[in-house]
Design an enzyme around this catalytic site. Structure first.
Site, short mmCIF file in Angstrom:
data_model
loop_
_atom_site.label_atom_id
_atom_site.label_comp_id
_atom_site.label_asym_id
_atom_site.label_seq_id
_atom_site.Cartn_x
_atom_site.Cartn_y
_atom_site.Cartn_z
N LYS A 79 0.80 -1.02 -0.14
CA LYS A 79 -0.04 0.07 -0.13
C LYS A 79 1.06 1.33 0.05
CE LYS A 79 -3.98 2.12 2.53
NZ LYS A 79 -4.93 2.07 3.56
N SER A 154 -10.06 2.19 2.45
CA SER A 154 -9.00 2.87 1.85
C SER A 154 -8.13 1.76 0.94
CB SER A 154 -8.36 3.82 2.66
OG SER A 154 -7.22 3.09 3.55
N SER A 178 -10.30 -0.33 6.75
CA SER A 178 -9.80 -0.18 5.29
C SER A 178 -8.92 -1.18 4.81
CB SER A 178 -8.70 1.05 5.66
OG SER A 178 -9.39 2.37 5.39
#
Lengths: 487, 97, 478
Positions: A79, A154, A178
């Site tokens: 990420k 997210s 997330s």
């Protein structure tokens, strides 16, 4: 013949160990897939092909030297919230579009030490603020099951990349859901560990008391392998605990007979899509058939978790994001006319709307005259929510329910309505407020869209959670499904 | 209890947070922020008197480090990513005290 | 109208740690800009603070020294504001729950009177960097080496009623933190600085007047001047029908005036909240007990001992304990001499103090070490030189001309103690001054001084005065 990307991460690990293919072949295979398919998904912000191949070569050499571990040579997507030395670390924001990280996050160091190979940095909601990946400065990532729909957020880029098998595994971070919400919407397995299990060093902070990094991969077994490398004490994060790390892989096969599963009545109430509920009930039946016991419980304050969260998280973020001021790194506006202009314009231009909204809410909640009514009140509610879980875990071993109230929604559907967007995390955020570990596990589909089963455990029970998830995955194949367009 | 923010309040908070927001966007922000504040208002339905605020998920104390210098000079590396530097200093528009 | 001044001080003492409060970067002073600012000090995205254990120990020591309760649980909070030398956009400080709770300190004023000043609290926080305003094409340069240096902020009650009291209090804290070895006290380098809250009220009125805060005063002299200026400004303002505005002011030593700092005033909403990166700081009773055992002798205890053990006057003892360095110097000289405390005290509070004062330096910078100083006093004790000659020798030592013995040798200052030699000189003097001899013998006893002077002149001051006196009397009276 099965193509390499159709194997689970654990199976690839075994294949590397058996010499069925090399790390370089594996890395090249996934890099080719990213090149071929990611235009449709936009799941990567940065692809680090050259470094990946070099790392894969090193991994092969390490294996040849007899020094390989289970993750040596395994390609992973990281990420874009983790600092990666020498590589842009954007956090999905224009603010950091020019930020080449000068150091590595602890999670990145740990994977480097294990010999894993980074393929690139995945798309995400800006500064991890969002539930659809639509707040990313780099445009939204798409859901591989239906590219008109959101992958969740997210950690949407990581979920999409893994679901489309552009990477066999990825990392995510979870502040209010997330990891779990995008895992659910993309049909993969994701685990948010206990707060303090994984070091936050080098992970760009959204809300420091809620943020926790965790693995995202097709199966619980894959997540166990990844968490084994991620978890552990780090002296650079004083909220990282000196708690022994369990043998996650070793615990997978334990039986679950007699397991007491709590079903909070508040999670099976109004707002939950009927078809989603049906899939969850089917999964629960599987557990019953394995000897688990279903117990209805109550988390009476759960309806307050979203309101409390949307004070606590913005308050912390409003302060955490003050460092983005255009002085030492990141975006600085052109020709500032004075200091205040530099601050206001650099930040005004660097941050997107949702980030600005949350900074403003947080600033307001902490400002003189409102602190007690908002921030302090939310902290008290947080205590009540945490107490609910303490009471529940006196009765049951794990808590289950849906990860999200509905399957993936359409791009743009909620983009103009922050509150409806916030409610897509309604079942996950209480877990962050309490600091507990939680997972999302694929549990079927509704109209071709994945549904996630949410499993919540007591503190430090990651091994048990992975074991419970693994048991479901031994009986079902939802985690092995690959969207048709990406097979 | 205040549940809605007007444009002037939004502008004040935006300045406190050093965020430039275009004046035409302010009404939109005011509307959204008011909706969010309205949403979190639900908290007030619960009596929390006597409840100790919870700032951290874990009820433990802070770990400390030994007083040892572990960092060396990496100024060149760090300043590669800086918007403006000179003679090793970060440059900003003139600070008036 | 008669006015009363009310003063409270916030003193910032940099703690003498090797590394910073929340990072492993060095705190050494004077490095090239930004070479001691690591990822944490720069506030790079993703970094986290970890508290330095030593600062907790130092704060505990301070708490014990002022008789305060050391908080079992204290909390670090963020003070949010934007400033280029504050990298994270917030300062990690302590707000609601400081590490040191209320204590007291007794100050001694010039007239020997004592007064107890309340210390409200002391808390830990990080220092900011420095803004350099030299011209960089109209821009300001930022050096973050100092960012993250540990500070102990010591907040007093508004207990002081004059600038002199404020200075006495500041000196006492200055001395205390050095005794405790928690701060080097170097005011030029900014290791010890203070903000003064000043207000005035009509004498007899209970309620406080509106106060102003004078920022960043870094010398004792400036504290006194800044406060006196500010008090007069406030009185003038009120007497002219104006009102004091609560604000932050900056003292300009060049112009000897304070002026308003508008930039720091606007939007003074710091939005304090507990730092979510730092769990509560818990100090266990065992830790406090251990620190207690490590406590050095404090100024008040040392003063009492100097009086009882060395037989010093209260005045002398008080001067000698004013700074730890002075007290250590004294004890080193006494140890070297094996006694003679009174002689040492007289010389330190006289000659040595005068030279330090003249050169405006601290005892640590004195060109004559304690050993060398003892070497000088030893020659007085053993009658090699007289006190008068010793002053000349001391001057030469101060100028770097060598040790006492070297100077005595090279200048031939050794006292003449050979009574035969002195007798010969005296005989000569008596022979050359027959009329004075007659007058003396006629009853003018005070003429003895004249003869002593003549002998000293003949010997360039080197004759032992006691011997000269004795032999003169003997010869004249016989």
């Amino acid at each position: 013949m099965t193509a390499l990307h159709q194997y689970s991460l654990a199976a690839l690990s075994r294949g590397l160990a058996a010499g069925d293919f090399s790390s370089v072949e594996l890395a090249q295979h996934f890099l080719d897939r990213i090149a071929a398919h990611d235009k449709r998904l936009n799941s990567f912000i940065t692809v680090t092909a050259e470094q990946a191949l070099a790392a894969a070569e090193a991994a092969d050499a390490r294996r040849a030297a007899g020094d390989a571990g289970p993750l040596t040579g395994i390609p992973l997507a990281q990420k874009d919230i983790f600092n990666t030395r020498g590589v842009r670390t954007s956090c999905g924001s224009r603010m950091l579009d020019n930020y080449i990280a000068p150091y590595d996050a602890c999670v990145i160091e740990n994977f480097d030490a294990s010999g894993a190979v980074m393929l690139g940095k995945t798309n995400m909601d800006e500064f991890a603020m969002g539930s659809s990946n639509e707040t990313s400065w780099y445009g939204p990532a798409k859901n591989p099951w239906d590219v008109e729909r959101v992958p969740g957020g997210s950690s949407g880029g990581s979920a999409a990349a893994v679901a489309a098998r552009l990477a066999p595994g990825a990392t995510g971070t979870d502040t209010g859901g997330s990891i779990r919400q995008p895992a659910a919407l993309c049909g993969i397995t994701g685990l948010k560990p206990t707060y303090g299990r994984v070091s936050r060093w080098g992970m760009i902070a959204f809300a420091s008391s809620l943020d926790q990094a965790g693995p995202m991969a097709p199966s619980a077994e894959d997540c166990a392998l990844l968490l084994q490398a991620m978890a552990g004490f780090d002296e650079r994060d004083s909220t990282c605990m000196e708690q022994p790390v369990d043998d996650y892989v070793g615990a997978l096969e334990q039986g679950i007979e007699g397991l007491r599963i709590g079903l909070p009545k508040e999670y099976f109430a109004e707002g939950l899509d009927d078809a989603v509920e049906a899939r969850i009930r089917e999964a629960l039946k599987v557990y019953e058939s394995l000897g688990a016991e279903l117990v209805e419980i109550s988390l009476p304050n759960s309806h307050l978790s979203a309101p409390a969260y949307y004070v606590v998280a913005p308050a912390e973020c409003s302060s955490n994001l003050s460092r983005f001021d255009g002085v030492r790194f990141g975006h600085r506006c052109e020709n500032p006319k004075d200091l205040e202009d530099m601050y206001c314009r650099s930040r005004g231009e660097g941050f997107g709307d949702e980030v600005k909204r949350r900074i403003l809410v947080g600033t307001y909640a902490l400002s003189a005259g409102y602190y007690d009514a908002y921030y302090l009140k939310a902290q008290q509610i947080r205590r009540l929510i945490s107490n609910d879980f303490t009471e529940a875990f006196a009765e049951v071993d794990v808590i289950m329910g849906p990860t999200t109230p509905t399957p993936a929604f359409r791009l743009g559907e909620k983009a103009d309505d922050p509150i409806s967007m916030y409610l897509s995390d309604i079942y996950t955020i209480a877990v962050n407020l309490a600091g507990l570990p939680g997972m999302s596990v694929p549990a079927g589909q509704v109209d071709g869209l994945p549904v996630g089963l949410h499993i919540v455990g007591n503190y430090w029970s990651e091994a048990r959670l992975l074991n419970v998830a693994h048991c479901l995955q031994m009986e079902t194949d939802w985690h092995q499904q690959i969207p048709e367009a990406f097979k | 209890m205040l549940m809605s923010l007007d444009a002037e309040q939004v502008a004040r908070i935006a300045y406190l947070a050093r965020l430039q927001i275009d004046s035409e966007a302010i009404p939109d922000y005011a509307r959204n922020l008011s909706a969010i504040l309205d949403f979190v208002e639900q908290m007030n339905a619960v009596d929390t008197s006597g409840i100790e605020p919870m700032a951290h998920p874990q009820d433990v104390s802070q770990r400390l480090r030994d007083d040892v210098v572990t960092e060396s000079n990496q100024r060149d590396l760090f300043q590669q990513i800086a918007p403006a530097t000179e003679n090793g200093l970060y440059l900003v528009p003139k600070v008036i005290e | 109208m008669e006015w009363e001044t009310v003063i409270g001080l916030e003193i910032h003492a940099q703690l003498k740690t090797r590394s910073k409060i929340f990072s492993g970067a060095s705190t050494a002073y004077g490095a090239e800009p930004n070479t001691q600012a690591c990822t944490v000090d720069l506030g790079l995205p993703g970094v986290l603070p970890v508290l330095n254990k030593e600062v907790v120990r130092m704060a505990t020591k301070f708490g014990l020294a002022i008789g305060a309760e050391v908080a079992r649980k204290s909390v670090f909070a963020r003070k949010n504001y934007f400033y280029p030398d504050l990298p994270k956009g917030y300062q990690i400080s302590q707000f609601e729950l400081p590490v040191v709770k209320a204590g007291t300190l007794t100050i001694t004023l010039d007239d020997g009177e004592t007064k107890v000043i309340g210390v409200t609290r002391a808390h830990l926080e990080e220092d900011a960097g420095k803004s350099l305003h030299e011209d960089f094409h109209g821009m300001t340069g930022i050096d973050l080496n100092r960012a993250g240096t540990p500070l102990l902020e010591i907040v007093s009650e508004p207990d002081m009623r004059s600038a002199r009291e404020a200075v006495a209090y500041m000196r006492k804290i200055h001395s205390l933190v050095q005794y405790l070895d928690i701060c080097d006290g170097n005011m030029q380098e900014g290791s010890f600085r203070c903000d003064a809250n000043v207000s005035v009220r009509p004498k007899g009125q209970e309620a406080f007047g509106t106060r102003t805060e004078i920022k960043n005063i870094n010398s004792f002299r400036f504290v006194e001047r800044a406060i006196n200026y500010e008090v007069q400004r406030q009185i003038d303002l009120i007497e002219d029908g104006g009102e004091v505005v609560q604000e932050t002011r900056l003292y300009d030593p060049d112009r000897n005036e304070t002026r308003s700092m508008r930039s720091k005033e606007e939007a003074n909403d710091y939005r304090y909240f507990p730092d979510p990166d730092l769990l509560p700081l818990v100090i266990e009773p065992e830790f406090i007990e251990q620190v207690k055992k490590e406590m050095p002798e404090l100024p008040d205890e040392k003063k009492a001992r100097f009086e009882s053990e060395h037989g010093l006057s209260s005045y002398d003892a008080n001067v000698l304990i004013a700074s730890r360095a002075t007290a250590d110097y004294f004890e080193a000289v006494v140890a070297e001499l094996g006694g003679e405390a009174k002689l040492v005290a007289n010389w330190m509070n006289g000659e040595l103090a005068a030279r330090l004062n003249r050169d405006a330096i601290e005892i640590e910078q004195a060109p004559v070490s304690a050993d060398a100083f003892a070497g000088l006093l030893r020659r007085i004790v053993d009658n090699t030189i007289s006190g008068k000659i010793a002053k000349e020798v001391f001057d030469a030592m101060w100028n770097g001309e060598g040790s006492a013995d070297e100077i005595i040798d090279s200048r031939g200052l050794k006292q003449i103690t050979d009574s035969g030699a002195i007798e010969a000189i005296i005989d000569n003097v008596i022979a050359n001054n027959p009329s004075q001899v007659e007058q003396y013998r006629g009853g003018q006893a005070k003429l003895l001084g004249y003869f002593v002077g003549q002998v000293m002149k003949a010997t360039q001051g080197k004759a032992n005065p006691a011997q000269v006196n004795q032999i003169l009397k003997q010869k004249l009276d016989s």
